[in-house]
Design a protein around this motif. Structure first.
Motif, PDB file in Angstrom:
ATOM      1  N   ASN A  20      -4.766  -8.001 -11.974  1.00 30.55           N
ATOM      2  CA  ASN A  20      -4.695  -7.052 -10.074  1.00 30.55           C
ATOM      3  C   ASN A  20      -5.015  -7.545  -9.487  1.00 30.55           C
ATOM      4  O   ASN A  20      -6.602  -7.325  -8.829  1.00 30.55           O
ATOM      5  N   SER A  46      -9.151   0.345  -8.334  1.00 30.74           N
ATOM      6  CA  SER A  46      -7.549   0.263  -8.944  1.00 30.74           C
ATOM      7  C   SER A  46      -7.523  -1.272  -9.944  1.00 30.74           C
ATOM      8  O   SER A  46      -6.606  -2.039 -10.319  1.00 30.74           O
ATOM      9  N   LYS A 105       0.822  -1.270   0.021  1.00 28.00           N
ATOM     10  CA  LYS A 105      -0.117   0.186   0.124  1.00 28.00           C
ATOM     11  C   LYS A 105       0.554   1.100  -0.213  1.00 28.00           C
ATOM     12  O   LYS A 105       0.703   2.433  -0.677  1.00 28.00           O
ATOM     13  N   CYS A 110       4.361   1.620  -1.375  1.00 26.92           N
ATOM     14  CA  CYS A 110       4.200   1.688  -3.275  1.00 26.92           C
ATOM     15  C   CYS A 110       3.269   2.204  -3.394  1.00 26.92           C
ATOM     16  O   CYS A 110       3.499   2.849  -4.260  1.00 26.92           O
ATOM     17  N   HIS A 111       2.020   1.471  -3.655  1.00 27.86           N
ATOM     18  CA  HIS A 111       1.138   2.106  -4.306  1.00 27.86           C
ATOM     19  C   HIS A 111       0.780   3.238  -4.087  1.00 27.86           C
ATOM     20  O   HIS A 111       0.528   4.594  -5.274  1.00 27.86           O
ATOM     21  N   GLN A 112       1.160   3.527  -2.564  1.00 26.64           N
ATOM     22  CA  GLN A 112       1.089   5.619  -2.565  1.00 26.64           C
ATOM     23  C   GLN A 112       1.836   6.113  -3.591  1.00 26.64           C
ATOM     24  O   GLN A 112       1.033   7.517  -3.640  1.00 26.64           O
ATOM     25  N   TRP A 143      -8.678   0.433  -1.970  1.00 25.44           N
ATOM     26  CA  TRP A 143      -7.373  -0.417  -2.600  1.00 25.44           C
ATOM     27  C   TRP A 143      -7.787  -1.681  -1.740  1.00 25.44           C
ATOM     28  O   TRP A 143      -7.084  -1.891  -0.517  1.00 25.44           O
ATOM     29  N   GLN A 185       3.168   5.118  -5.724  1.00 24.99           N
ATOM     30  CA  GLN A 185       2.816   5.835  -6.998  1.00 24.99           C
ATOM     31  C   GLN A 185       1.934   6.599  -7.553  1.00 24.99           C
ATOM     32  O   GLN A 185       1.595   7.331  -8.994  1.00 24.99           O
TER      33      GLN A 185
END
Length: 408
Positions: free
Chosen positions: A324, A343, A158, A160-162, A190, A164
């Protein structure tokens, strides 16, 4: 789906029965295929080994003027001694404290190598009681380990997703004040991808196995391939017993080696256990896809009901476009108009956990919540928490992912 006028199904119970029968049939086919492959690979070697042994036995009998029956009787006595832990080579004692500790470790972890077994009535009786409590406690430990592992993985993914989202939404100076709100909108709903979680667990399992195999190769004298084979057999708790570590009487740096052996087996069993649970999710989703194809003959009304209950089933044709998959549970009361999450997740755990509507599964869930000290949640809370439902390792993954997704 019950009561929709076409007689094509009677709700989730029939769906679950169909899944159960399909899985049973697939397992039987898997067993038959595996038996055919192993028989083709191993039978010739077994026959050759038996022929060589008969020739050696006959030569030894002639050379020492012994009858075949006397020699076979002596060998039977040796087999009895081998069951008690006696070997031709110099090996460690099986029932000193360290040997007994190694034995109980294989018992509670359900590995059960088989090289050490109790021979007395008292030992066998105690093993039944000891294993009953020990195995249950170890399974609980593995579930708690899985819970914490999923927490760490979900938090890292999460984050890393944030990051990104921040990199993709480079705003001018006047738009920076809205960045926080847009990040929150992008993170809403997400969930970590099952594929990513499985990849991380695979990498961790491979790294542990490779490091452990290097240690076994240098200390035990096994080939590297045999060491890898031992790691899988031990970490997956299959435990054949053909290769068993830490059995010689003396090792260089013996204390350090035995500690490293214990640590590697513990970490490996935990990682493989978690990996098996994640792979089970993918197997379940593949079964859903098979059932969806098999339901093609149902009437349109039943198909619309199935589409609502299997909205997120894996579709192999879409894997390339939407890969995903998230470990989550959709609310049972979701509207038909609910769209896909931002997502772009493909599936959820809804199908797997639909059986919670069966009274027995509901009772199991209530007992689990009571044991955890959590009151039974109302249907409103269950709808708010998309991860709610489930018993065992799958429920642990879902509930932990729900907590981590709600932290931000």
């Amino acid at each position: 789906m019950a009561g929709r006028g076409c007689g094509c199904g009677s709700g989730h119970l029939n769906e679950d029965n169909a899944r159960f029968l399909l899985l049973a049939a697939l397992i039987v086919l898997y067993l038959l295929g595996g038996a055919a492959v192993f028989s083709a690979l191993e039978l010739a070697h077994e026959l050759q080994a038996k022929q060589r042994w008969e020739e050696r036995l006959a030569n030894f009998s002639r050379r020492h003027n012994l009858s075949r029956d006397e020699l076979r009787g002596f060998l039977r006595h040796y087999e009895e001694a081998a069951k008690a832990g006696i070997r031709v080579d110099n090996t460690r004692q099986r029932w000193d404290f360290t040997g007994a500790f190694y034995f109980v470790g294989t018992v509670v972890s359900t590995i059960g190598f088989g090289m050490t077994t109790p021979a007395t009535v008292g030992g066998k009786t105690f093993l039944i009681l000891y294993g009953l409590i020990g195995c249950a406690s170890t399974i609980l430990f593995f579930n708690l380990f899985l819970e914490r592992l999923i927490t760490v993985i979900a938090y890292i993914m999460k984050s890393c997703h944030q990051q990104q989202l921040r990199s993709q939404r480079a705003l001018p100076q006047e738009g920076l004040k809205n960045l926080g709100k847009r990040e929150a909108d992008g993170l809403a709903g997400w969930k970590p991808s099952v594929y990513y979680v499985m990849l991380i667990l695979c990498v961790a399992s491979v790294l542990i196995s490779c490091c452990a195999s290097a240690m076994y190769t240098s200390i035990e004298g096994w080939s590297y391939f045999d060491s890898l084979y031992f790691c899988f057999v031990a970490f997956s708790t299959i435990g054949f017993g053909d290769l068993v570590s830490s059995q010689n009487s003396q090792y260089k740096s013996q204390g350090l080696y035995r500690f490293a052996n214990f640590a590697f087996i513990l970490m490996g069993v935990c990682c493989i256990y978690s990996l098996f649970n994640v792979i089970s999710i993918l197997i379940k989703q593949s079964m859903n896809w098979i059932l969806r194809k098999m339901d093609g003959g149902c009437c349109q009304q039943c198909q619309s009901g199935l589409s609502r209950s299997r909205r997120n089933v894996i579709m192999p044709g879409n894997v390339q476009n939407r890969c995903n998959i998230s470990i989550e549970t959709d609310g049972v009361m979701d509207s038909d108009t609910d769209g896909r999450r931002p997502s772009g997740e493909m599936i959820s755990m809804k199908d797997f956990l639909a059986a919670n509507k069966v009274s027995l599964a509901i009772l199991q869930k209530q007992l689990s919540e009571t044991a955890n000290g959590c009151p039974h949640q109302t249907s409103t809370l269950s709808r708010d928490n998309e991860f709610s439902g489930g018993v065992g390792a799958f429920a642990i993954m879902n509930n932990r992912l729900a907590e981590t997704s709600g932290d931000r």
